[in-house]
Write a protein that holds these residues in place. Structure first.
Motif, PDB file in Angstrom:
ATOM      1  N   PRO A 118       0.811  -1.231   0.000  1.00 31.68           N
ATOM      2  CA  PRO A 118       0.000   0.000   0.000  1.00 31.68           C
ATOM      3  C   PRO A 118       0.843   1.279   0.000  1.00 31.68           C
ATOM      4  N   SER A 119       1.828   1.362   0.919  1.00 29.55           N
ATOM      5  CA  SER A 119       2.662   2.567   1.031  1.00 29.55           C
ATOM      6  C   SER A 119       3.941   2.233   1.784  1.00 29.55           C
ATOM      7  N   LEU A 120       5.064   2.702   1.281  1.00 30.42           N
ATOM      8  CA  LEU A 120       6.342   2.475   1.962  1.00 30.42           C
ATOM      9  C   LEU A 120       6.410   3.199   3.303  1.00 30.42           C
ATOM     10  N   ASP A 121       5.478   4.088   3.530  1.00 35.28           N
ATOM     11  CA  ASP A 121       5.458   4.873   4.762  1.00 35.28           C
ATOM     12  C   ASP A 121       4.667   4.185   5.877  1.00 35.28           C
ATOM     13  N   GLY A 157      -5.616  -6.377 -10.235  1.00 39.13           N
ATOM     14  CA  GLY A 157      -6.702  -6.698  -9.319  1.00 39.13           C
ATOM     15  C   GLY A 157      -6.445  -6.359  -7.872  1.00 39.13           C
ATOM     16  N   VAL A 158      -5.536  -5.422  -7.593  1.00 35.54           N
ATOM     17  CA  VAL A 158      -5.149  -5.142  -6.209  1.00 35.54           C
ATOM     18  C   VAL A 158      -5.609  -3.782  -5.677  1.00 35.54           C
ATOM     19  N   THR A 159      -6.391  -3.038  -6.425  1.00 31.74           N
ATOM     20  CA  THR A 159      -6.886  -1.761  -5.915  1.00 31.74           C
ATOM     21  C   THR A 159      -7.869  -2.025  -4.783  1.00 31.74           C
ATOM     22  N   LEU A 160      -7.648  -1.390  -3.637  1.00 26.11           N
ATOM     23  CA  LEU A 160      -8.621  -1.467  -2.552  1.00 26.11           C
ATOM     24  C   LEU A 160      -9.797  -0.572  -2.923  1.00 26.11           C
ATOM     25  N   THR A 161     -11.022  -1.105  -2.793  1.00 24.56           N
ATOM     26  CA  THR A 161     -12.185  -0.394  -3.314  1.00 24.56           C
ATOM     27  C   THR A 161     -13.057   0.250  -2.250  1.00 24.56           C
ATOM     28  N   ASP A 162     -12.786  -0.039  -0.969  1.00 26.59           N
ATOM     29  CA  ASP A 162     -13.663   0.521   0.058  1.00 26.59           C
ATOM     30  C   ASP A 162     -12.863   0.910   1.299  1.00 26.59           C
ATOM     31  N   ILE A 166     -11.459   3.756   4.206  1.00 21.75           N
ATOM     32  CA  ILE A 166     -10.602   4.932   4.023  1.00 21.75           C
ATOM     33  C   ILE A 166      -9.340   4.600   3.240  1.00 21.75           C
ATOM     34  N   LEU A 167      -9.085   3.302   2.992  1.00 23.71           N
ATOM     35  CA  LEU A 167      -7.905   2.882   2.227  1.00 23.71           C
ATOM     36  C   LEU A 167      -8.177   2.757   0.729  1.00 23.71           C
ATOM     37  N   ALA A 168      -9.395   3.055   0.297  1.00 18.38           N
ATOM     38  CA  ALA A 168      -9.752   2.954  -1.120  1.00 18.38           C
ATOM     39  C   ALA A 168      -8.753   3.723  -1.975  1.00 18.38           C
ATOM     40  N   GLY A 169      -8.311   3.065  -3.027  1.00 15.27           N
ATOM     41  CA  GLY A 169      -7.352   3.670  -3.951  1.00 15.27           C
ATOM     42  C   GLY A 169      -5.931   3.201  -3.739  1.00 15.27           C
ATOM     43  N   LEU A 170      -5.619   2.709  -2.533  1.00 15.81           N
ATOM     44  CA  LEU A 170      -4.303   2.111  -2.300  1.00 15.81           C
ATOM     45  C   LEU A 170      -4.327   0.685  -2.829  1.00 15.81           C
ATOM     46  N   THR A 171      -3.184   0.022  -2.792  1.00 15.19           N
ATOM     47  CA  THR A 171      -3.142  -1.368  -3.235  1.00 15.19           C
ATOM     48  C   THR A 171      -3.175  -2.310  -2.041  1.00 15.19           C
ATOM     49  N   ALA A 172      -3.694  -3.492  -2.292  1.00 15.95           N
ATOM     50  CA  ALA A 172      -3.592  -4.569  -1.315  1.00 15.95           C
ATOM     51  C   ALA A 172      -2.134  -5.011  -1.275  1.00 15.95           C
ATOM     52  N   ARG A 173      -1.775  -5.768  -0.256  1.00 16.44           N
ATOM     53  CA  ARG A 173      -0.420  -6.332  -0.161  1.00 16.44           C
ATOM     54  C   ARG A 173      -0.421  -7.658  -0.922  1.00 16.44           C
ATOM     55  N   ALA A 174       0.494  -7.781  -1.873  1.00 16.40           N
ATOM     56  CA  ALA A 174       0.524  -8.991  -2.698  1.00 16.40           C
ATOM     57  C   ALA A 174       1.926  -9.223  -3.238  1.00 16.40           C
TER      58      ALA A 174
END
Length: 164
Positions: free
Chosen positions: A53-56, A117-122, A124-132
């Motif tokens: 999702p984010s390196l931060d 297929g890794v966009t989170l859709t719902d 407050i994390l919507a728009g980030l990626t899932a961890r894969a």
């Protein structure tokens, strides 16, 4: 759509990871020089996509460090850290951490997260990626995938590296 959790709460993705044995979807990601990088940028190489999702965040940072440590000993293999972070932030993170054996790539200006297929859709994390993890062989065939069921957990490094 896949179902995962974050701290036990349900999350959904935009689709499914590519199927093992299928041709990897092409991608266009952005490197630290704001250049477009595609699957064809790594001809004849195995590609480990560590999608975070984010390196931060602590878990994303830990998996990036772990893959950097392991990447140095991998033959004919590139480890690509894919996140929604801007290329500038990715570059700064890798420099501060001294990470030289992985390449950070941003989904900035990209359809990668939807294509894989890794966009989170719902939530407050919507728009980030899932961890894969997606591992692609020298012929651009998907040979391993893992969608981490709990977003706060690290991936299964041993199984991923064994696939190589």
């Amino acid at each position: 759509m896949a179902n995962i959790t974050f701290q036990g709460n349900p999350l959904h993705t935009s689709g499914e990871l590519p199927t093992v044995g299928s041709k990897a979807p092409d991608f266009k990601l952005v490197n630290s020089k704001l250049e477009d990088i595609t699957l064809a940028s790594y001809p004849g190489k195995k590609k480990v996509l560590n999608i975070v999702p984010s390196l931060d965040t602590p878990t994303c940072a830990a998996s990036t460090r772990k893959f950097n440590e392991k990447a140095a000993s991998l033959d004919n293999t590139v480890v690509l850290i894919v996140s929604a972070d801007l290329p500038f932030a990715q570059c700064r993170f890798c420099e501060v951490e001294g990470l030289t054996d992985v390449t950070a790539l941003s989904t900035f200006r990209s359809t990668f997260a939807n294509d894989y297929g890794v966009t989170l859709t719902d939530t407050i994390l919507a728009g980030l990626t899932a961890r894969a993890i997606v591992i692609i062989d020298e012929n651009d065939t998907v040979i391993y995938t893992q969608l981490v069921a709990e977003l706060a957990d690290e991936p299964d490094y041993e199984s991923a590296l064994a696939a190589l």
